[in-house]
Design an enzyme around this catalytic site. Structure first.
Site, mmCIF file in Angstrom:
data_model
loop_
_atom_site.group_PDB
_atom_site.id
_atom_site.type_symbol
_atom_site.label_atom_id
_atom_site.label_comp_id
_atom_site.label_asym_id
_atom_site.label_seq_id
_atom_site.Cartn_x
_atom_site.Cartn_y
_atom_site.Cartn_z
ATOM 1 N N GLY A 1 4.323 30.034 46.300
ATOM 2 C CA GLY A 1 3.840 28.759 45.764
ATOM 3 C C GLY A 1 4.914 27.716 45.574
ATOM 4 O O GLY A 1 4.749 26.800 44.769
ATOM 5 N N SER A 2 6.011 27.815 46.347
ATOM 6 C CA SER A 2 7.036 26.772 46.174
ATOM 7 C C SER A 2 6.515 25.415 46.635
ATOM 8 O O SER A 2 6.886 24.376 46.068
ATOM 9 C CB SER A 2 8.340 27.146 46.893
ATOM 10 O OG SER A 2 8.191 27.120 48.285
ATOM 11 N N LEU B 1 -3.478 32.318 53.073
ATOM 12 C CA LEU B 1 -3.519 33.158 54.265
ATOM 13 C C LEU B 1 -4.896 33.657 54.682
ATOM 14 O O LEU B 1 -5.014 34.336 55.703
ATOM 15 C CB LEU B 1 -2.567 34.364 54.079
ATOM 16 C CG LEU B 1 -1.115 33.975 53.791
ATOM 17 C CD1 LEU B 1 -0.232 35.203 53.724
ATOM 18 C CD2 LEU B 1 -0.583 32.988 54.816
ATOM 19 N N HIS C 1 1.226 24.445 58.403
ATOM 20 C CA HIS C 1 1.621 25.604 59.202
ATOM 21 C C HIS C 1 3.122 25.493 59.487
ATOM 22 O O HIS C 1 3.601 24.417 59.861
ATOM 23 C CB HIS C 1 0.825 25.641 60.510
ATOM 24 C CG HIS C 1 1.072 26.896 61.274
ATOM 25 N ND1 HIS C 1 0.494 28.101 60.931
ATOM 26 C CD2 HIS C 1 1.890 27.162 62.319
ATOM 27 C CE1 HIS C 1 0.933 29.038 61.752
ATOM 28 N NE2 HIS C 1 1.776 28.496 62.600
ATOM 29 N N ASP D 1 -5.722 27.493 62.612
ATOM 30 C CA ASP D 1 -4.649 26.616 63.115
ATOM 31 C C ASP D 1 -5.068 25.724 64.278
ATOM 32 O O ASP D 1 -4.232 25.333 65.090
ATOM 33 C CB ASP D 1 -3.425 27.455 63.541
ATOM 34 C CG ASP D 1 -2.901 28.302 62.405
ATOM 35 O OD1 ASP D 1 -3.007 27.869 61.238
ATOM 36 O OD2 ASP D 1 -2.401 29.405 62.682
ATOM 37 N N GLU E 1 8.908 21.001 54.760
ATOM 38 C CA GLU E 1 7.628 21.018 54.026
ATOM 39 C C GLU E 1 7.744 20.233 52.725
ATOM 40 O O GLU E 1 6.871 19.419 52.399
ATOM 41 C CB GLU E 1 7.197 22.460 53.764
ATOM 42 C CG GLU E 1 6.881 23.191 55.057
ATOM 43 C CD GLU E 1 6.380 24.618 54.859
ATOM 44 O OE1 GLU E 1 5.632 25.078 55.723
ATOM 45 O OE2 GLU E 1 6.751 25.264 53.857
HETATM 46 C C1 GAR Z 1 4.915 27.972 53.903
HETATM 47 O O1 GAR Z 1 6.039 27.965 54.738
HETATM 48 C C2 GAR Z 1 3.661 27.637 54.674
HETATM 49 O O2 GAR Z 1 3.893 26.763 55.739
HETATM 50 C C3 GAR Z 1 3.252 28.989 55.183
HETATM 51 O O3 GAR Z 1 3.481 29.868 54.111
HETATM 52 C C4 GAR Z 1 4.644 29.398 53.402
HETATM 53 C C5 GAR Z 1 4.330 29.448 51.925
HETATM 54 O O4 GAR Z 1 5.481 29.202 51.172
HETATM 55 N N1 GAR Z 1 1.871 28.994 55.606
HETATM 56 C C6 GAR Z 1 1.424 29.758 56.598
HETATM 57 O O5 GAR Z 1 2.127 30.538 57.217
HETATM 58 C C7 GAR Z 1 -0.060 29.590 56.913
HETATM 59 N N2 GAR Z 1 -0.364 30.127 58.202
HETATM 60 P P1 GAR Z 1 5.394 28.900 49.634
HETATM 61 O O6 GAR Z 1 4.453 29.941 49.021
HETATM 62 O O7 GAR Z 1 6.774 29.056 49.116
HETATM 63 O O8 GAR Z 1 4.857 27.503 49.450
#
Ligand code: GAR
Length: 189
Positions: free
Chosen positions: A14-15, A87, A106, A147, A176
């Site tokens: 969840g960052s 996910l 993504h 996607d 991101e």
């Molecule tokens: C992020 O990099 C996001 O793009 C990816 O999961 C990570 C979550 O990071 N999403 C996917 O892979 C979706 N297919 P976070 O929990 O630190 O925000």
């Protein structure tokens, strides 16, 4: 002023959730109403506690086999649903109830490295194994295929031969953090 409401979905750390909450914390035109997660022990729930944001856990039945999450969303009445590291595939009932109101981030340059199983470190490892010279992020609309929704925004970063999959993940996370809140803000303005 008409304050826009966003609901965030996350499955893990969840960052991005924290970054989005912080971005909008001093703004009055957008509010993060709630964070929904499918993982009971997801770190994102700890972040919600710290950030004073409502964090809700739901299971597979509530999400895909009943209208429970759908009804919660209808009550929350978001202007935008944001998948920030979520996910599970979104059920059609939710997609149909919120047309053009669900976006996903993504961690690669779609259409490359998308589809089932392509998430998180799996993506960055594949980018490394294939000796890609660049990677990036894609923010896109959510439709019923993983996607494949219309692309809203992409940003790129170089990949060096010496970069590990973790280095690539860090570079992508930085992109991101920089782009995702701004794209959300623009969509709601
Ligand atoms: C992020 O990099 C996001 O793009 C990816 O999961 C990570 C979550 O990071 N999403 C996917 O892979 C979706 N297919 P976070 O929990 O630190 O925000």
């Amino acid at each position: 002023m008409n304050t826009k409401r966003i609901v965030l979905f996350a499955s893990g750390s969840g960052s991005n959730v924290e970054n989005i909450v912080n971005y909008f914390s001093d703004k009055t035109h957008v509010t993060v109403t709630a964070v929904l997660t499918n993982k009971r022990d997801a770190k994102v729930l700890d972040r919600c506690n710290r950030l004073n944001i409502s964090g809700l856990f739901f299971n597979k039945h509530a999400f895909a086999k009943s209208d429970c999450v759908l009804n919660i969303l209808k009550t929350l009445n978001p202007d935008l649903i944001v998948l920030a590291g979520f996910l599970w595939k979104i059920p059609n009932s939710i997609i149909e109830a919120f047309p053009d109101k669900i976006i996903n981030i993504h961690p690669a340059l779609l259409p490359k490295y998308g589809g089932k199983g392509m998430y998180g470190m799996n993506v960055h490892q594949a980018v490394k194994v294939n000796n890609e010279t660049e990677t990036g992020i894609t923010i896109h609309m959510v439709n019923s295929n993983y996607d494949e929704g219309a692309i809203i925004h992409q940003a790129r970063t170089p990949v060096l031969p010496t970069d590990s999959a973790e280095d690539i993940a860090n570079k992508v996370h930085q992109l991101e953090y920089e782009h995702f809140p701004k794209v959300i803000d623009k969509l709601l303005s």
